[in-house]
Design an enzyme around this catalytic site. Structure first.
Site: not given
Ligand SMILES: [Zn+2]
Length: 265
Positions: A2-3, A52, A121, A161, A254
């Site tokens: 999931p984005e 995320k 981060r 992606n 990817r």
């Protein structure tokens, strides 16, 4: 995976259905049994997303951190829920709404210090307060291709992606162009594009980047399944704008897709 738009949508819906209420919390699978017992019956004060990551803030100060990872999934039921599947790590229930979580990469209780470490981060999130300055600074420090940089959560948080391929197409930027060589106006336009696309995705719950006119449709809602994206998973098919075959290769481990004509190297 999931984005960010999906994660923010979960945060908004969980806030709406569970926020401000005393929530029954359990771990049908058992792997989060101790954490669930600690939260059970407590009031959920807020739900927040960064990239995320989801942060559920509970009365008393505990924070539940969830990262879905590759296969994690929420299921929400209104009214009588079906029994949880055996893999259900977390169940949260209040006012007739039940949320099941299965297969997350992370489901843990943390304190504010740990949350700060995690957030330090992460790069700016296009669905949070304006982060265009930090985005520009982060890209300016990366010699890697911009397509690789967009997947680095410390450069910008929440991009996966699909969005990385689509926004680079929309901005006419080749994914292999070194991030730090982008001009200032390209970076600004890329940030604005990310904000606009993720906002729309958050509202609708799906990724639709195609301008309807490019496929002869009048409205976004009229686009068919195979018409919603420009380049993602369209290797060898004609570009929706110029007809050139869409190219595919590997970038940062990817697959990436681009139109060689609309996105010159
Ligand atoms: Zn093209």
């Amino acid at each position: 995976m999931p984005e960010g738009h999906t994660i923010h949508r979960h945060a908004r819906l969980h806030r709406r259905h569970l926020g401000g209420r005393e929530v029954a919390v359990s771990s049908p699978q058992g792997r989060f049994a101790r954490g669930a017992a600690r939260l059970d019956g407590r009031r959920l004060e807020n739900v927040d997303a960064h990239g995320k990551n989801l942060f559920y803030r509970w009365e008393g100060g505990d924070i539940l951190h969830v990262h879905l990872g590759l296969v994690g999934k929420f299921r929400t039921h209104h009214g009588d829920p079906p029994p949880p599947t055996p893999g259900t790590r977390l169940a949260m229930q209040a006012d007739g709404t039940t949320v099941y979580l299965a297969g997350p990469m992370t489901c843990e209780l943390i304190d504010p210090i740990r949350e700060e470490e995690l957030r330090d981060r992460l790069g700016p999130d296009p669905l949070r307060a304006d982060g265009s300055g930090a985005f520009a600074a982060n890209l300016g420090r990366r010699a890697i291709g911009v397509g690789a940089a967009l997947l680095d959560q410390s450069v910008v948080a929440g991009i996966g992606n699909v969005y990385r391929a689509e926004v680079l197409f929309l901005e006419g930027i080749h994914p292999d162009v070194p991030a730090r060589s982008l001009r200032g106006e390209q970076v600004t336009a890329l940030w604005r594009r990310l904000v606009a696309e993720l906002r729309r995705g958050e509202r609708s719950g799906r990724i639709v980047t195609v301008e309807p006119a490019d496929v002869g449709a009048r409205r976004r809602s009229a686009l068919g399944r195979g018409e919603r994206l420009y380049v993602y998973k369209r290797a060898g098919e004609p570009c929706r704008r110029c007809g050139t075959a869409v190219a595919r290769w590997e970038l940062a481990g990817r697959k990436i897709w681009a139109c060689p004509a609309c996105q010159p190297a």
